[in-house]
Design an enzyme around this catalytic site. Sequence first.
Site, PDB file in Angstrom:
ATOM      1  N   ARG A   1     -37.977  40.874  18.337  1.00  0.00           N
ATOM      2  CA  ARG A   1     -37.283  41.966  18.098  1.00  0.00           C
ATOM      3  C   ARG A   1     -37.434  42.512  16.562  1.00  0.00           C
ATOM      4  O   ARG A   1     -37.009  43.418  16.418  1.00  0.00           O
ATOM      5  CB  ARG A   1     -35.655  41.677  18.320  1.00  0.00           C
ATOM      6  CG  ARG A   1     -34.905  43.023  18.051  1.00  0.00           C
ATOM      7  CD  ARG A   1     -33.595  42.952  18.819  1.00  0.00           C
ATOM      8  NE  ARG A   1     -32.877  41.486  19.446  1.00  0.00           N
ATOM      9  CZ  ARG A   1     -32.181  41.169  18.358  1.00  0.00           C
ATOM     10  NH1 ARG A   1     -32.119  41.419  17.131  1.00  0.00           N
ATOM     11  NH2 ARG A   1     -31.894  39.511  18.598  1.00  0.00           N
TER      12      ARG A   1
ATOM     13  N   ASP B   1     -38.395  65.443  10.033  1.00  0.00           N
ATOM     14  CA  ASP B   1     -39.004  65.294  11.126  1.00  0.00           C
ATOM     15  C   ASP B   1     -40.430  65.933  11.207  1.00  0.00           C
ATOM     16  O   ASP B   1     -40.437  67.281  11.310  1.00  0.00           O
ATOM     17  CB  ASP B   1     -38.229  65.953  12.364  1.00  0.00           C
ATOM     18  CG  ASP B   1     -38.646  65.469  13.805  1.00  0.00           C
ATOM     19  OD1 ASP B   1     -39.924  65.443  13.924  1.00  0.00           O
ATOM     20  OD2 ASP B   1     -37.576  65.554  14.502  1.00  0.00           O
TER      21      ASP B   1
ATOM     22  N   LYS C   1     -45.174  62.838  21.541  1.00  0.00           N
ATOM     23  CA  LYS C   1     -45.716  64.083  21.428  1.00  0.00           C
ATOM     24  C   LYS C   1     -47.074  64.149  20.869  1.00  0.00           C
ATOM     25  O   LYS C   1     -48.017  63.376  21.621  1.00  0.00           O
ATOM     26  CB  LYS C   1     -45.046  64.986  20.473  1.00  0.00           C
ATOM     27  CG  LYS C   1     -43.380  65.071  20.771  1.00  0.00           C
ATOM     28  CD  LYS C   1     -42.999  65.496  22.092  1.00  0.00           C
ATOM     29  CE  LYS C   1     -41.478  65.276  22.389  1.00  0.00           C
ATOM     30  NZ  LYS C   1     -40.544  65.775  21.365  1.00  0.00           N
TER      31      LYS C   1
END
Length: 352
Positions: free
Chosen positions: A46, A168, A193
């Site tokens: 993790r 972003d 994307k």
Amino acid sequence: MTHASQHPATIAVTAGRPPAESDQPLNAQIMLASSFIAGGDLEYARFQNPTWTALEETIGQLEGGRALAFASGMAAVAAVLDQVPVGGRVVVPRHAYQGSLGLLEQHRVAGRIEPVLVDVEDVDAVVAAIPGASLVWMETPTNPALEVADLARIVAAAKQAGVPVAVDNTFATPLLQRPLEDGADVVVHSATKLMSGHSDVIMGAVVTNDDDWFTRLHGNRSLHGAIPGPFEAFLVLRGLRTLDVRLERAQANAKAVVAALEAHPAVSRVRYPGFSTVVSFELESAERADRVVAAVRLARHATSLGGVETTLERRRRWASESKSIPEGLIRLSVGIEHADDVVADLLQALDA
Ligand SMILES: *Cc1c(COP(=O)(O)O)cnc(C)c1O
């Protein structure tokens, strides 16, 4: 070995590889492990995973910072917004990605964050909103209005006011825009994307060259557990290897599409910032746009963007889309098929 002097297109191919030694594989391996023998740097998956590390090295070198892979673009967005103190103001584009706006709205309703919506193309208004804010959130180009922000001016104003800036960078990718070089503190990606590019994986990333931001975001990822699977990390790294050639083809196709749409009488407005692979165009009504979407044969009617295949959708079919996005706006994600075929398909759909 990779070098800072290499072109980004080369770094996308060379970074994050195993050492060039006999019997080493060319590619980072998919490390399926939850736990590692104690005493080293890894310990528990993790916190770290060698497949993520290969991807993070590559994204980090491309953006000019240190990267952290997240389970999705939204997980990356959420980790950055978690750094805003309770009651903090966040300056955000009114046409930011609807998920980012939706999450900010959840924080607002819970009394944690006060979002301040701005038109990113009105630089004076953006700059005026910055003093006293806890974070400037930028997205450029915006999704799906494709507005472009003057990052250099906005970052300079934020620096002067002592306000951190997160960008972003999903639509531009580090091959077309590197916000950390403009002075931004954090870059966020939906790797779903263009980075991965094949519509087969959901993943995100953050990148920063600030040690304090890095430590806080790494701690956030470790404790919230919004971590990607190693297979997903492998897929994104594999996608990045071809990002430059995919972008080159898809951008050339986008330009051909823009020329064809601009010449078509049914199209009232074409939005394209001159780079990246998304084109938004407007028809007179929702019904007219729905008919075009239903009539395409090569392109696929699907949400999301940045894949090798051309896709499109009428954005206002989503109740969550901003009401200032026109009802007849179609967002087209241009793929890497032959330009003639993409253009011919759109023209037959417009004339159907
Ligand atoms: C898709 C998208 C996101 C969210 O990413 P997911 O991978 O879907 O969670 C964030 N920002 C932008 C600009 C996007 O297009």
